[in-house]
Design a protein around this motif. Structure first.
Motif, PDB file in Angstrom:
ATOM      1  N   MET A   1       0.859  -1.173   0.000  1.00 29.74           N
ATOM      2  CA  MET A   1       0.000   0.000   0.000  1.00 29.74           C
ATOM      3  C   MET A   1       0.902   1.232   0.000  1.00 29.74           C
ATOM      4  O   MET A   1       1.829   1.335   0.790  1.00 29.74           O
ATOM      5  CB  MET A   1      -0.896  -0.036   1.247  1.00 29.74           C
ATOM      6  CG  MET A   1      -1.848   1.104   1.313  1.00 29.74           C
ATOM      7  SD  MET A   1      -3.047   1.154   2.680  1.00 29.74           S
ATOM      8  CE  MET A   1      -3.190  -0.455   3.306  1.00 29.74           C
ATOM      9  N   SER A   2       0.607   2.182  -0.866  1.00 28.51           N
ATOM     10  CA  SER A   2       1.437   3.377  -0.964  1.00 28.51           C
ATOM     11  C   SER A   2       1.238   4.278   0.253  1.00 28.51           C
ATOM     12  O   SER A   2       0.214   4.214   0.930  1.00 28.51           O
ATOM     13  CB  SER A   2       1.104   4.148  -2.234  1.00 28.51           C
ATOM     14  OG  SER A   2      -0.130   4.814  -2.085  1.00 28.51           O
ATOM     15  N   GLN A   3       2.226   5.121   0.504  1.00 28.16           N
ATOM     16  CA  GLN A   3       2.161   6.038   1.639  1.00 28.16           C
ATOM     17  C   GLN A   3       1.007   7.023   1.467  1.00 28.16           C
ATOM     18  O   GLN A   3       0.327   7.350   2.432  1.00 28.16           O
ATOM     19  CB  GLN A   3       3.476   6.783   1.791  1.00 28.16           C
ATOM     20  CG  GLN A   3       3.516   7.673   3.012  1.00 28.16           C
ATOM     21  CD  GLN A   3       4.858   8.365   3.170  1.00 28.16           C
ATOM     22  OE1 GLN A   3       5.749   8.210   2.355  1.00 28.16           O
ATOM     23  NE2 GLN A   3       4.989   9.127   4.227  1.00 28.16           N
ATOM     24  N   ALA A   4       0.776   7.478   0.241  1.00 30.71           N
ATOM     25  CA  ALA A   4      -0.317   8.420  -0.013  1.00 30.71           C
ATOM     26  C   ALA A   4      -1.671   7.779   0.269  1.00 30.71           C
ATOM     27  O   ALA A   4      -2.536   8.387   0.898  1.00 30.71           O
ATOM     28  CB  ALA A   4      -0.253   8.925  -1.452  1.00 30.71           C
ATOM     29  N   PHE A   5      -1.848   6.537  -0.191  1.00 28.49           N
ATOM     30  CA  PHE A   5      -3.115   5.856   0.070  1.00 28.49           C
ATOM     31  C   PHE A   5      -3.292   5.582   1.554  1.00 28.49           C
ATOM     32  O   PHE A   5      -4.381   5.722   2.096  1.00 28.49           O
ATOM     33  CB  PHE A   5      -3.213   4.551  -0.721  1.00 28.49           C
ATOM     34  CG  PHE A   5      -4.519   3.851  -0.505  1.00 28.49           C
ATOM     35  CD1 PHE A   5      -5.668   4.278  -1.154  1.00 28.49           C
ATOM     36  CD2 PHE A   5      -4.613   2.782   0.377  1.00 28.49           C
ATOM     37  CE1 PHE A   5      -6.876   3.654  -0.939  1.00 28.49           C
ATOM     38  CE2 PHE A   5      -5.820   2.149   0.601  1.00 28.49           C
ATOM     39  CZ  PHE A   5      -6.961   2.584  -0.060  1.00 28.49           C
ATOM     40  N   SER A   6      -2.235   5.177   2.219  1.00 31.67           N
ATOM     41  CA  SER A   6      -2.291   4.924   3.654  1.00 31.67           C
ATOM     42  C   SER A   6      -2.690   6.181   4.424  1.00 31.67           C
ATOM     43  O   SER A   6      -3.511   6.128   5.336  1.00 31.67           O
ATOM     44  CB  SER A   6      -0.934   4.412   4.144  1.00 31.67           C
ATOM     45  OG  SER A   6      -0.953   4.183   5.517  1.00 31.67           O
ATOM     46  N   ALA A   7      -2.124   7.316   4.038  1.00 34.80           N
ATOM     47  CA  ALA A   7      -2.460   8.587   4.687  1.00 34.80           C
ATOM     48  C   ALA A   7      -3.908   8.965   4.403  1.00 34.80           C
ATOM     49  O   ALA A   7      -4.627   9.438   5.291  1.00 34.80           O
ATOM     50  CB  ALA A   7      -1.517   9.678   4.214  1.00 34.80           C
ATOM     51  N   LEU A   8      -4.356   8.760   3.164  1.00 34.87           N
ATOM     52  CA  LEU A   8      -5.740   9.059   2.804  1.00 34.87           C
ATOM     53  C   LEU A   8      -6.695   8.189   3.601  1.00 34.87           C
ATOM     54  O   LEU A   8      -7.687   8.674   4.153  1.00 34.87           O
ATOM     55  CB  LEU A   8      -5.952   8.846   1.304  1.00 34.87           C
ATOM     56  CG  LEU A   8      -7.382   9.019   0.799  1.00 34.87           C
ATOM     57  CD1 LEU A   8      -7.841  10.453   1.018  1.00 34.87           C
ATOM     58  CD2 LEU A   8      -7.469   8.637  -0.667  1.00 34.87           C
ATOM     59  N   ALA A  85       2.456  14.570   2.516  1.00 30.66           N
ATOM     60  CA  ALA A  85       3.868  14.503   2.135  1.00 30.66           C
ATOM     61  C   ALA A  85       4.613  15.763   2.538  1.00 30.66           C
ATOM     62  O   ALA A  85       5.817  15.745   2.737  1.00 30.66           O
ATOM     63  CB  ALA A  85       3.985  14.285   0.635  1.00 30.66           C
ATOM     64  N   ASP A  86       3.908  16.894   2.667  1.00 29.13           N
ATOM     65  CA  ASP A  86       4.535  18.163   3.012  1.00 29.13           C
ATOM     66  C   ASP A  86       4.458  18.491   4.502  1.00 29.13           C
ATOM     67  O   ASP A  86       4.627  19.630   4.896  1.00 29.13           O
ATOM     68  CB  ASP A  86       3.883  19.304   2.222  1.00 29.13           C
ATOM     69  CG  ASP A  86       4.126  19.164   0.731  1.00 29.13           C
ATOM     70  OD1 ASP A  86       5.170  18.589   0.354  1.00 29.13           O
ATOM     71  OD2 ASP A  86       3.279  19.618  -0.055  1.00 29.13           O
TER      72      ASP A  86
END
Length: 94
Positions: A1-8, A85-86
């Motif tokens: 699972m990508s970091q972006a999807f995990s954060a979402l 990410a920022d």
């Protein structure tokens, strides 16, 4: 699972769980209280908003000032500081 999807996913869960808690708290309060149907809908909406907000704020305060582990009360124990990410936390790590 990508970091972006995990954060979402974490942000969605941490938004949805307080809404569910607020709904069930309002349901418990208005259960078996005879009210005018129009007023009942308004009261249900206002109580859901109030209970959801109070629950979210309380858990965020507990998570911030007592223990980050209490974030699980929002359905996901990950702090929102790490969602994007920022985020400042990411820049410190780099």
């Amino acid at each position: 699972m990508s970091q972006a999807f995990s954060a979402l996913w974490a942000s969605i869960v941490r938004t949805f769980v307080p809404l569910v808690v607020g709904f069930f708290l309002q349901l418990a309060v208005t259960l078996n209280i005879p009210l005018d149907p129009e007023f009942e809908n308004l009261l249900a909406g206002v109580l859901t908003l109030v209970f959801t907000t109070l629950y979210y704020v309380a858990v965020r305060l507990f998570e911030t000032y007592i223990s980050p582990k209490l974030g699980w009360l929002l359905g996901y124990a990950k702090s929102p500081d790490n969602y994007t990410a920022d985020s400042p936390a990411k820049h410190k790590a780099e």
